[in-house]
Design a protein around this motif. Structure first.
Motif, short mmCIF file in Angstrom:
data_model
loop_
_atom_site.label_atom_id
_atom_site.label_comp_id
_atom_site.label_asym_id
_atom_site.label_seq_id
_atom_site.Cartn_x
_atom_site.Cartn_y
_atom_site.Cartn_z
N HIS A 113 -1.09 132.23 19.10
CA HIS A 113 -0.01 133.15 19.49
C HIS A 113 -0.02 133.46 20.98
N VAL A 114 -0.92 132.82 21.75
CA VAL A 114 -1.05 133.09 23.17
C VAL A 114 -0.27 132.06 23.98
N TYR A 115 0.50 132.56 24.95
CA TYR A 115 1.16 131.72 25.95
C TYR A 115 0.43 131.93 27.28
N TRP A 116 0.13 130.85 27.96
CA TRP A 116 -0.70 130.92 29.16
C TRP A 116 0.13 130.57 30.40
N ILE A 127 9.29 137.75 30.76
CA ILE A 127 9.35 137.03 29.49
C ILE A 127 8.87 137.92 28.35
N ALA A 128 7.79 138.67 28.60
CA ALA A 128 7.26 139.56 27.57
C ALA A 128 8.29 140.61 27.18
N GLY A 146 13.53 131.24 33.76
CA GLY A 146 14.21 130.36 32.80
C GLY A 146 13.44 129.09 32.53
N ARG A 147 12.85 128.52 33.58
CA ARG A 147 12.11 127.29 33.39
C ARG A 147 10.81 127.51 32.61
N VAL A 148 10.15 128.67 32.83
CA VAL A 148 8.97 128.98 32.05
C VAL A 148 9.34 129.22 30.59
N THR A 149 10.42 129.94 30.36
CA THR A 149 10.89 130.18 28.99
C THR A 149 11.18 128.87 28.29
N GLN A 150 11.83 127.96 29.00
CA GLN A 150 12.14 126.64 28.43
C GLN A 150 10.87 125.86 28.15
#
Length: 219
Positions: free
Chosen positions: A21-24, A40-41, A211-215
């Motif tokens: 469940h971790v995004y780095w 994002i959080a 946006g690019r990190v979310t993608q």
């Protein structure tokens, strides 16, 4: 494979499952990791874990045996840390760049509720340490700033460290060069390990980076 090898492999699989469940978000200094993580959080209802904020506590809990570079660093005055040594030596001996304390990051993440996704962010998330923990390759990305972006970011926020030395301008140059070399190292390591990278420059708006990190995360 020996029984010890099978046990280690099983432990690694179990650890990846516990951290699924971790995004780095790793990367070079001044790349906007904290800002992007918070955005994002907030949008997706995730918890932010800042490795920078955890540093003081991790330093207090470290011992000379498990963190020798940190132990040596703590004995130095500000000039010895940032003025009198070359950027190359600063890079090679900086404790967090050596991965000291990374196990404490993992312990902290394991203690957080698994029901809520977590965005872990900070320069301490070294690619070779994070990759074995990834249950999915799209759960990690490194933001790597160009030298121009890094200088602009640091000049905008102001630097406390150089002002505490006897030669602020030399300390600033040393820090910028050290961080440039660290970012170059991250470029090489992420490429070798086939991990995703977003290069951040002065022409890229914050919305685009987010946006690019979310993608990249597939959110």
């Amino acid at each position: 494979m020996s029984s010890d090898g099978r046990d280690e492999a099983a432990d690694a699989v179990a650890l990846r499952a516990r951290l699924r469940h971790v995004y780095w978000i790793g990367g070079g200094s001044g790349a906007g990791k904290s800002t992007i993580a918070r955005r994002i959080a907030a949008r997706y209802g995730l918890h932010v874990y800042s490795t920078d904020e955890a540093m003081p506590g991790h330093a207090r809990r470290s011992t000379p045996e498990d963190a020798p570079y940190l132990s040596r660093f703590m004995t130095m005055d500000m000039d010895e840390r940032w003025v009198n040594r070359s950027p190359e030596i600063m890079l090679e001996t900086f404790h967090w760049f050596r991965g000291e304390g990374f196990g404490m990051i993992v312990d902290d993440l394991l203690r957080l509720p698994a029901e809520t996704g977590i965005v872990a962010e900070g320069f301490r998330l070294l690619p070779h340490l994070v990759k074995p923990l990834l249950a999915a390759q799209d759960h990690a990305v490194w933001l790597l700033p160009t030298p121009e972006f890094r200088r602009t970011a640091f000049d905008g926020r102001g630097w406390e460290i150089p002002r505490k030395t006897s030669d602020p301008e030399r300390a600033r140059r040393n820090l910028l060069e050290r961080d440039r070399m660290f970012t170059d190292r991250l470029f090489e390591e992420t490429k070798r390990l086939e991990l995703p990278v977003i290069e951040v420059d002065t022409t890229m708006p914050e919305d685009e980076v987010a946006g690019r990190v979310t993608q990249a995360f597939g959110l």
